[in-house]
Design a protein around this motif. Structure first.
Motif, PDB file in Angstrom:
ATOM      1  N   CYS A   1       0.831  -1.194   0.000  1.00 23.24           N
ATOM      2  CA  CYS A   1       0.000   0.000   0.000  1.00 23.24           C
ATOM      3  C   CYS A   1       0.874   1.254   0.000  1.00 23.24           C
ATOM      4  CB  CYS A   1      -0.881   0.030   1.243  1.00 23.24           C
ATOM      5  SG  CYS A   1      -1.925  -1.415   1.398  1.00 23.24           S
ATOM      6  N   GLY A   2       0.282   2.352  -0.462  1.00 17.95           N
ATOM      7  CA  GLY A   2       0.929   3.660  -0.397  1.00 17.95           C
ATOM      8  C   GLY A   2       2.267   3.699  -1.100  1.00 17.95           C
ATOM      9  N   GLU A   3       3.265   4.267  -0.404  1.00 16.81           N
ATOM     10  CA  GLU A   3       4.580   4.457  -1.029  1.00 16.81           C
ATOM     11  C   GLU A   3       5.227   3.129  -1.396  1.00 16.81           C
ATOM     12  OE1 GLU A   3       7.253   6.965   1.208  1.00 16.81           O
ATOM     13  OE2 GLU A   3       8.868   6.586  -0.221  1.00 16.81           O
ATOM     14  N   ARG A   4       4.983   2.099  -0.583  1.00 15.14           N
ATOM     15  CA  ARG A   4       5.562   0.781  -0.903  1.00 15.14           C
ATOM     16  C   ARG A   4       5.038   0.295  -2.250  1.00 15.14           C
ATOM     17  NH1 ARG A   4       5.668  -3.322   4.278  1.00 15.14           N
ATOM     18  NH2 ARG A   4       6.349  -1.844   5.852  1.00 15.14           N
ATOM     19  N   ALA A   5       3.726   0.518  -2.504  1.00 19.89           N
ATOM     20  CA  ALA A   5       3.130   0.098  -3.778  1.00 19.89           C
ATOM     21  C   ALA A   5       3.711   0.923  -4.915  1.00 19.89           C
ATOM     22  CB  ALA A   5       1.616   0.252  -3.722  1.00 19.89           C
ATOM     23  N   LEU A   6       3.857   2.220  -4.670  1.00 22.51           N
ATOM     24  CA  LEU A   6       4.402   3.100  -5.717  1.00 22.51           C
ATOM     25  C   LEU A   6       5.814   2.663  -6.098  1.00 22.51           C
ATOM     26  CD1 LEU A   6       4.039   5.731  -7.408  1.00 22.51           C
ATOM     27  CD2 LEU A   6       5.138   6.951  -5.545  1.00 22.51           C
ATOM     28  N   ARG A   7       6.641   2.380  -5.076  1.00 25.71           N
ATOM     29  CA  ARG A   7       8.027   1.943  -5.337  1.00 25.71           C
ATOM     30  C   ARG A   7       8.039   0.655  -6.149  1.00 25.71           C
ATOM     31  NH1 ARG A   7       9.861   3.164   0.074  1.00 25.71           N
ATOM     32  NH2 ARG A   7       9.513   0.995   0.586  1.00 25.71           N
ATOM     33  N   ASP A   8       7.146  -0.269  -5.773  1.00 30.98           N
ATOM     34  CA  ASP A   8       7.070  -1.561  -6.458  1.00 30.98           C
ATOM     35  C   ASP A   8       6.652  -1.365  -7.927  1.00 30.98           C
ATOM     36  OD1 ASP A   8       6.947  -4.564  -6.274  1.00 30.98           O
ATOM     37  OD2 ASP A   8       4.904  -4.141  -6.943  1.00 30.98           O
ATOM     38  N   MET A   9       5.645  -0.538  -8.139  1.00 27.31           N
ATOM     39  CA  MET A   9       5.164  -0.308  -9.511  1.00 27.31           C
ATOM     40  C   MET A   9       6.239   0.379 -10.353  1.00 27.31           C
ATOM     41  SD  MET A   9       1.285   0.931  -8.870  1.00 27.31           S
ATOM     42  CE  MET A   9       0.178  -0.008  -7.843  1.00 27.31           C
ATOM     43  N   ARG A  10       6.934   1.349  -9.749  1.00 31.21           N
ATOM     44  CA  ARG A  10       8.018   2.043 -10.460  1.00 31.21           C
ATOM     45  C   ARG A  10       9.088   1.047 -10.902  1.00 31.21           C
ATOM     46  NH1 ARG A  10       9.509   7.308  -6.969  1.00 31.21           N
ATOM     47  NH2 ARG A  10       7.982   8.755  -7.825  1.00 31.21           N
TER      48      ARG A  10
ATOM     49  N   GLU B   1      11.648  -2.048 -15.220  1.00 31.20           N
ATOM     50  CA  GLU B   1      12.059  -3.322 -15.825  1.00 31.20           C
ATOM     51  C   GLU B   1      11.400  -3.480 -17.191  1.00 31.20           C
ATOM     52  OE1 GLU B   1      14.206  -5.973 -14.957  1.00 31.20           O
ATOM     53  OE2 GLU B   1      14.932  -4.325 -13.741  1.00 31.20           O
ATOM     54  N   ASN B   2      10.125  -3.152 -17.271  1.00 31.45           N
ATOM     55  CA  ASN B   2       9.395  -3.287 -18.533  1.00 31.45           C
ATOM     56  C   ASN B   2       9.940  -2.313 -19.579  1.00 31.45           C
ATOM     57  OD1 ASN B   2       7.231  -4.601 -19.971  1.00 31.45           O
ATOM     58  ND2 ASN B   2       6.246  -2.592 -20.008  1.00 31.45           N
ATOM     59  N   ARG B   3      10.308  -1.113 -19.102  1.00 25.32           N
ATOM     60  CA  ARG B   3      10.875  -0.121 -20.026  1.00 25.32           C
ATOM     61  C   ARG B   3      12.182  -0.656 -20.621  1.00 25.32           C
ATOM     62  NH1 ARG B   3      14.473   3.537 -20.657  1.00 25.32           N
ATOM     63  NH2 ARG B   3      15.514   2.971 -18.709  1.00 25.32           N
ATOM     64  N   LYS B   4      12.999  -1.299 -19.774  1.00 23.57           N
ATOM     65  CA  LYS B   4      14.276  -1.846 -20.253  1.00 23.57           C
ATOM     66  C   LYS B   4      14.020  -2.948 -21.283  1.00 23.57           C
ATOM     67  CE  LYS B   4      17.020  -1.033 -16.091  1.00 23.57           C
ATOM     68  NZ  LYS B   4      17.454  -1.683 -14.856  1.00 23.57           N
ATOM     69  N   VAL B   5      13.049  -3.815 -21.002  1.00 24.68           N
ATOM     70  CA  VAL B   5      12.717  -4.895 -21.952  1.00 24.68           C
ATOM     71  C   VAL B   5      12.273  -4.277 -23.277  1.00 24.68           C
ATOM     72  CG1 VAL B   5      11.167  -6.841 -22.428  1.00 24.68           C
ATOM     73  CG2 VAL B   5      12.098  -6.531 -20.133  1.00 24.68           C
ATOM     74  N   SER B   6      11.485  -3.212 -23.173  1.00 25.69           N
ATOM     75  CA  SER B   6      10.983  -2.535 -24.362  1.00 25.69           C
ATOM     76  C   SER B   6      12.138  -1.966 -25.202  1.00 25.69           C
ATOM     77  CB  SER B   6      10.015  -1.429 -23.929  1.00 25.69           C
ATOM     78  OG  SER B   6       9.844  -0.498 -24.949  1.00 25.69           O
ATOM     79  N   VAL B   7      13.108  -1.352 -24.518  1.00 28.40           N
ATOM     80  CA  VAL B   7      14.261  -0.785 -25.239  1.00 28.40           C
ATOM     81  C   VAL B   7      15.073  -1.915 -25.886  1.00 28.40           C
ATOM     82  CG1 VAL B   7      16.481   0.406 -24.926  1.00 28.40           C
ATOM     83  CG2 VAL B   7      14.419   1.301 -23.829  1.00 28.40           C
TER      84      VAL B   7
ATOM     85  N   GLU C   1       3.306  -3.972 -25.245  1.00 24.71           N
ATOM     86  CA  GLU C   1       3.308  -5.217 -26.027  1.00 24.71           C
ATOM     87  C   GLU C   1       4.548  -6.067 -25.768  1.00 24.71           C
ATOM     88  OE1 GLU C   1       2.932  -3.936 -30.060  1.00 24.71           O
ATOM     89  OE2 GLU C   1       0.821  -3.404 -29.842  1.00 24.71           O
ATOM     90  N   THR C   2       5.245  -5.819 -24.675  1.00 22.11           N
ATOM     91  CA  THR C   2       6.505  -6.540 -24.435  1.00 22.11           C
ATOM     92  C   THR C   2       6.289  -8.047 -24.328  1.00 22.11           C
ATOM     93  OG1 THR C   2       6.243  -5.941 -22.110  1.00 22.11           O
ATOM     94  CG2 THR C   2       7.862  -4.685 -23.348  1.00 22.11           C
ATOM     95  N   SER C   3       5.190  -8.477 -23.706  1.00 24.69           N
ATOM     96  CA  SER C   3       5.005  -9.925 -23.512  1.00 24.69           C
ATOM     97  C   SER C   3       4.798 -10.637 -24.853  1.00 24.69           C
ATOM     98  CB  SER C   3       3.850 -10.205 -22.562  1.00 24.69           C
ATOM     99  OG  SER C   3       2.620  -9.997 -23.209  1.00 24.69           O
ATOM    100  N   VAL C   4       4.083  -9.971 -25.790  1.00 29.53           N
ATOM    101  CA  VAL C   4       3.867 -10.579 -27.117  1.00 29.53           C
ATOM    102  C   VAL C   4       5.221 -10.799 -27.791  1.00 29.53           C
ATOM    103  CG1 VAL C   4       2.780 -10.247 -29.383  1.00 29.53           C
ATOM    104  CG2 VAL C   4       1.674  -9.348 -27.327  1.00 29.53           C
ATOM    105  N   PHE C   5       6.067  -9.772 -27.683  1.00 26.29           N
ATOM    106  CA  PHE C   5       7.381  -9.853 -28.329  1.00 26.29           C
ATOM    107  C   PHE C   5       8.253 -10.924 -27.668  1.00 26.29           C
ATOM    108  CE2 PHE C   5      11.521  -8.649 -29.764  1.00 26.29           C
ATOM    109  CZ  PHE C   5      11.286  -8.171 -31.050  1.00 26.29           C
ATOM    110  N   VAL C   6       8.240 -10.953 -26.347  1.00 25.51           N
ATOM    111  CA  VAL C   6       9.077 -11.915 -25.623  1.00 25.51           C
ATOM    112  C   VAL C   6       8.594 -13.348 -25.901  1.00 25.51           C
ATOM    113  CG1 VAL C   6       9.779 -12.718 -23.316  1.00 25.51           C
ATOM    114  CG2 VAL C   6       9.818 -10.285 -23.844  1.00 25.51           C
TER     115      VAL C   6
END
Ligand SMILES: [Zn+2]
Length: 388
Positions: A231-240, A245-251, A259-264
Motif C-alpha cells: 500500500c501507499g509508497e511501498r506500492a508506488l516503489r514496487d510499480m516504479r 524493468e518493462n521499459r528496459k525490456v521494451s528498449v 506489447e513486451t510480452s507478445v514480443f518476448v
C-alpha cells in the motif's frame, strides 16, 4: 499499566511520559513508562521505532499487559535513566505512517474478501517489505482483480476510519471480524460499508491516505489463499520498479511497452526453434567428426559442444573404434561431465579410480559409465593414458 496513546490517536508523534521502571535485560535496557505512543509488536505487525529522549528505541514489546521499550545497554543510557524520571518520546513517523497505510489496506482487502466470498483472514504479517494475508478459501485471478478494484474504490471514496470502544452489551449486537481473542476492552476499527474488525493497531484517519492498494501476488496456502499486498509508497516503489524493468525490456526488444510480452513470447518460440536446429547441426557435425577419427587403443576427447545427451551419443558412436575404451568430456560451469564406453573391458574399476582421483561422482554399467569430475584436461588425459 501504561496508557496507550496510539489507541485513541494514531497521529501522536511526540509525547511526554514518566518512567515507571527500567532495568537491564540481557544486552538491552527496558523502559516502562506511564504512557506511550509507541505501538508494541503484535497481531502480525512489528513495533514502532523512535526515541525516548536521546535513547534510540529499536523494539517495543507487550508482555503480560505491560509495555516495554528497549534500547541498547550502555553506561550512558543507564546514567540518563538514573538521573531523569521524565522523558520525551518521538515516534519514527515514516515507518509508522507506512505501517498504518499497510494495516488499513489490509482491513479493506480482508473486509472485501469476507463480504464477497465469506472467507476469514486467518493470518496476517506486516513485514518490512511485503504484507501477507491468509484466507481460508480459494481465490481465482478474476476474484483477485475484483478485490483489488473494490479495495481501491474504497480509497477513492475517502472514507473516514472510525475507532469504537463498545461496552460488552453493545458488542453483542455488532458483527465484526476478529483474528484473536482480545482481553479487556475491545477496540473496533470500522471502515463504513467495508469492514468492522477488532484490532489494537494504529490506522490512518481517512482511506484516501492509503493512496493505492496493489495485490502483488496470490498463491495456494494451507488449503486457502495467501495474498500479498503493498500500500501507499511501498506500492508506488514496487510499480516504479516493475515499470522500469518493462521499459528496459521494451528498449532491448524495440517492442512497445504495452506489447513486451507478445514480443518476448515470439522471441522465446524463435529461440526454441533455433535451439532445436542447433542440436541437429551439432549432431551432423559430430557424426562427421566421429567418422574422421581413426581406430586406436584408447580414444580420449574433450569437446564442449558435447552438451546434454550429445555426450553419451557421441561416446557410443565411437565405441567400435577403441580397442579398450572411448572417454569423452565436456565442461559445464567449471566441472567436466564424462561418458566412457567400451566393447572389451569392465569400466566400473576405471570409473571408481577416476572419481577417486578427480573428486568425481558417477557410475553405470560395465560397458558404459558417466558422471562428473573436477580437474584439468591435461591431468585427466595423463591419468587415462597411464591407466591399465
Ligand atoms: Zn488490524
Amino acid at each position: 499499566m501504561t496508557e496507550k496513546l496510539f489507541e485513541a490517536d494514531s497521529y501522536i508523534s511526540e509525547f511526554d511520559c514518566e518512567v515507571i521502571s527500567f532495568g537491564e535485560d540481557k544486552n538491552r535496557i527496558y523502559i516502562e513508562t506511564d504512557k506511550t505512543a509507541f505501538f508494541p509488536e503484535g497481531g502480525g505487525q512489528t513495533s514502532d521505532k523512535g526515541y525516548l529522549d536521546e535513547l534510540h528505541i529499536s523494539d517495543v514489546q507487550l508482555i503480560d499487559g505491560r509495555i516495554f521499550h528497549y534500547t541498547e545497554n550502555t553506561p550512558e543510557a543507564l546514567d540518563l535513566l538514573k538521573s531523569k524520571n521524565k522523558l520525551h518520546g518521538k515516534i519514527d513517523m515514516k515507518k509508522r505512517f507506512s505501517d498504518m497505510q499497510q494495516h488499513s489496506g489490509e482491513h479493506i482487502v480482508s473486509g472485501i474478501v469476507c463480504s464477497s466470498f465469506g472467507y476469514n483472514n486467518v493470518g496476517f504479517h506486516l513485514g518490512t517489505e511485503i504484507v501477507t494475508l491468509d484466507f481460508d478459501g480459494a481465490l481465482t485471478r478474476e476474484d483477485i482483480d475484483r478485490v483489488e478494484l473494490l479495495a481501491n474504490k474504497a480509497i477513492w471514496d475517502n472514507k473516514e476510519i472510525l475507532v469504537h470502544f463498545p461496552t460488552d452489551e453493545e458488542l453483542k449486537n455488532i458483527s465484526y471480524r476478529s483474528k484473536i481473542e482480545i482481553e479487556g476492552q475491545t477496540r473496533l476499527v470500522e471502515i463504513p460499508g467495508i469492514d468492522m474488525c477488532a484490532c489494537c493497531a494504529p490506522h490512518v484517519k481517512m482511506t484516501g491516505e492509503i493512496g493505492v492498494i496493489e495485490i502483488v501476488a496470490f498463491e495456494k496456502y494451507k488449503g486457502g489463499t495467501r495474498v500479498s499486498i503493498l500500500c501507499g509508497e511501498r506500492a508506488l516503489r514496487d510499480m516504479r520498479h516493475k515499470l522500469e524493468e518493462n521499459r528496459k525490456v521494451s528498449v532491448l526488444t524495440s517492442a512497445k511497452q504495452i506489447e513486451t510480452s507478445v514480443f518476448v513470447e515470439k522471441l522465446k518460440s524463435d529461440k526454441e526453434k533455433a535451439d532445436y536446429e542447433i542440436v541437429g547441426l551439432k549432431r551432423e557435425l559430430l557424426t562427421l567428426k566421429a567418422e574422421a577419427i581413426e581406430k586406436s587403443e584408447k580414444i580420449i576427447i574433450f569437446d564442449d559442444k558435447l552438451q546434454g545427451k550429445l555426450l553419451q551419443d557421441f561416446t557410443i558412436s565411437l565405441m567400435d573404434k577403441a580397442e579398450t575404451f572411448v572417454a569423452c568430456f565436456s565442461s559445464e560451469s567449471g566441472i567436466y561431465r564424462y561418458s566412457i564406453a567400451s566393447n572389451s573391458c569392465n569400466l566400473r574399476e576405471l570409473c571408481k579410480a577416476l572419481n577417486g582421483a578427480f573428486s568425481g561422482r558417477g557410475g553405470g554399467k560395465p560397458e558404459l559409465v558417466q558422471g562428473t569430475l573436477t580437474g584439468t584436461e591435461e591431468e585427466v588425459r595423463e591419468f587415462l593414458k597411464n591407466y591399465q
